[in-house]
Motif scaffolding. Structure first.
Motif, short mmCIF file in Angstrom:
data_model
loop_
_atom_site.label_atom_id
_atom_site.label_comp_id
_atom_site.label_asym_id
_atom_site.label_seq_id
_atom_site.Cartn_x
_atom_site.Cartn_y
_atom_site.Cartn_z
N TYR A 98 50.23 34.92 27.79
CA TYR A 98 49.07 35.02 28.68
C TYR A 98 49.36 35.73 30.00
N ALA A 99 50.46 36.46 30.08
CA ALA A 99 50.76 37.18 31.33
C ALA A 99 49.63 38.14 31.69
N PHE A 100 49.11 38.87 30.71
CA PHE A 100 48.01 39.81 31.00
C PHE A 100 46.75 39.05 31.39
N GLY A 101 46.47 37.96 30.70
CA GLY A 101 45.29 37.16 31.02
C GLY A 101 45.32 36.66 32.45
N TYR A 102 46.48 36.22 32.91
CA TYR A 102 46.63 35.73 34.28
C TYR A 102 46.49 36.85 35.30
N LEU A 103 47.11 38.00 35.02
CA LEU A 103 47.28 39.03 36.05
C LEU A 103 46.25 40.15 36.04
N LYS A 104 45.42 40.25 35.02
CA LYS A 104 44.57 41.44 34.89
C LYS A 104 43.61 41.63 36.06
N ARG A 105 43.21 40.55 36.72
CA ARG A 105 42.30 40.68 37.86
C ARG A 105 43.03 41.04 39.15
N GLU A 106 44.33 41.23 39.08
CA GLU A 106 45.09 41.65 40.26
C GLU A 106 44.98 43.14 40.51
N SER A 107 44.44 43.89 39.56
CA SER A 107 44.30 45.34 39.72
C SER A 107 43.38 45.67 40.89
N GLY A 108 43.88 46.51 41.79
CA GLY A 108 43.07 46.92 42.93
C GLY A 108 43.94 47.18 44.15
N ILE A 109 43.30 47.38 45.30
CA ILE A 109 43.99 47.67 46.54
C ILE A 109 44.22 46.38 47.33
N HIS A 110 45.45 46.18 47.78
CA HIS A 110 45.83 45.00 48.55
C HIS A 110 46.15 45.44 49.99
N ARG A 111 45.53 44.76 50.98
CA ARG A 111 45.62 45.16 52.38
C ARG A 111 46.39 44.11 53.18
#
Length: 355
Positions: A168-181
């Protein structure tokens, strides 16, 4: 809630249909399709066993509690209450994982981090993010393997690609895609001024044998180069690092973590397949495509999350509006003070991997 997630009757019906399908005479004529069905059967078997085990444990606790109540045994009643609390915690964790129902949610994944404009500041921030995800992976007992890493001239990293291995690594992390400030007082500024830095994070699923990707040799340009590093005796001195350019899409992947050129090539090809698979997923899901369009601009207006260390302290996810007033606990997960492993503890690691 639990009645919907743990629908034993529905799961048993699905399993019955798939097992009947697997017993058909021509089932293995389509090898790839058959593999996917067998994976589904295995996962359904696991979920059904999970539910059956919970039902058995709950029944046992209920019987013990009734007996303890009849005999006014306060010690046994207390033990039953503690057991119920443990069961509830396990139930919440299992309920959360069973909501990972995307095609690749159960897979491992690739994590990419790229520093935005800003030189050393952004490169240091990129390395801080890398460390944050490494800490999180350790806590989840996932493997965190660096595939490619480009170091900054003074500090930090320009970019990196990491394979996060675990269920489930992808399931956990997939919403991390994007810009982090990040907003902080810069440790690189002699005048101690406040700086804003940006880095991008992109997640793609690890492509295993259950996912078929048509990748042709003529569509790839393969280059070899000497692996770079931070210095020292272990820096590779041979041209074993691999860079693959996918000509139709322009996607570029690199791998340098192995001394063997053959192994680096195999890893790079798998990473390329993962990116192509994720691209196809984004075409199907419009919201993911919108997120993909932001990749070209790592800066203002596109961030999904802000980490503010000065003048106040807060982490805020801009999609869900979730806020956490303890950025130290987020950026260094060894400082997380919430007990393990509850649904609330997962959510407190900021929507982050969950929403």
């Amino acid at each position: 809630m639990y009645g919907v997630i743990f629908d034993l009757e529905n799961l048993q019906k699905q399993l019955f249909k798939l097992k009947a399908l697997s017993e058909e005479e021509n089932f293995w004529s389509d090898n790839e399709k058959a593999k996917k069905v067998m994976v589904e059967i295995s996962e359904l078997d696991q979920n059904i066993k999970l539910i059956s085990d919970f039902e058995k444990k709950i029944t046992e606790v209920k019987d013990y509690f009734n007996l303890a109540t009849e005999e006014s045994d306060q010690l046994m009643i207390s033990e039953c209450n503690n057991t119920l609390k443990e069961l509830l915690s396990d139930l919440e964790k299992s309920e959360f994982q069973m909501q990972f129902n995307g095609e690749a949610d159960s897979n491992s994944c690739y994590l990419e981090i790229h520093a935005g404009a800003g030189g050393t500041e952004s490169q240091d921030w990129a390395q801080m993010l890398q460390r944050m995800y490494m800490r999180w992976s350790e806590r989840k007992k996932f493997q965190f393997k660096i595939v490619y890493e480009s170091f900054g001239e003074e500090a930090g990293i320009k970019s990196c690609t990491v394979l996060v291995e675990g269920k489930y690594a992808f399931g956990y992390l997939k919403r991390e895609s994007g810009i982090h400030r990040l907003v902080r007082i810069s440790p690189f500024d002699s005048n101690s001024r406040r700086h804003t830095s940006f880095s991008s994070v992109w997640i793609s699923p690890y492509v295993d044998e259950t996912i078929e990707i048509n990748l042709q040799e003529k569509d790839m340009r393969i280059d070899t180069f000497r692996a770079s590093g931070a210095g020292g005796q272990h820096v590779n001195t041979t041209d074993s690092a691999i860079r693959i350019t996918h000509i139709p899409t322009g996607i570029v992947v690199q791998c340098q973590n192995e001394r063997s050129q053959h192994k680096n090539k195999a890893t790079a090809i798998n990473l390329l397949k993962s990116k192509l698979y994720e691209m196809e997923m984004q075409k199907i899901e419009s919201e993911k495509k919108a997120s993909e369009d932001k990749k070209s601009d790592i800066g203002w207006g596109n961030q999904i999350r802000s980490y503010v260390l000065h003048p106040y302290r807060m982490v805020k996810d801009l999609r869900s509006e979730y806020e956490d007033s303890d950025p130290d606990a987020v950026l260094d997960l060894s400082l997380i003070h919430i007990s393990e492993p509850t649904r609330q503890a997962e959510i407190s690691y900021a929507v982050f991997c969950l929403k």
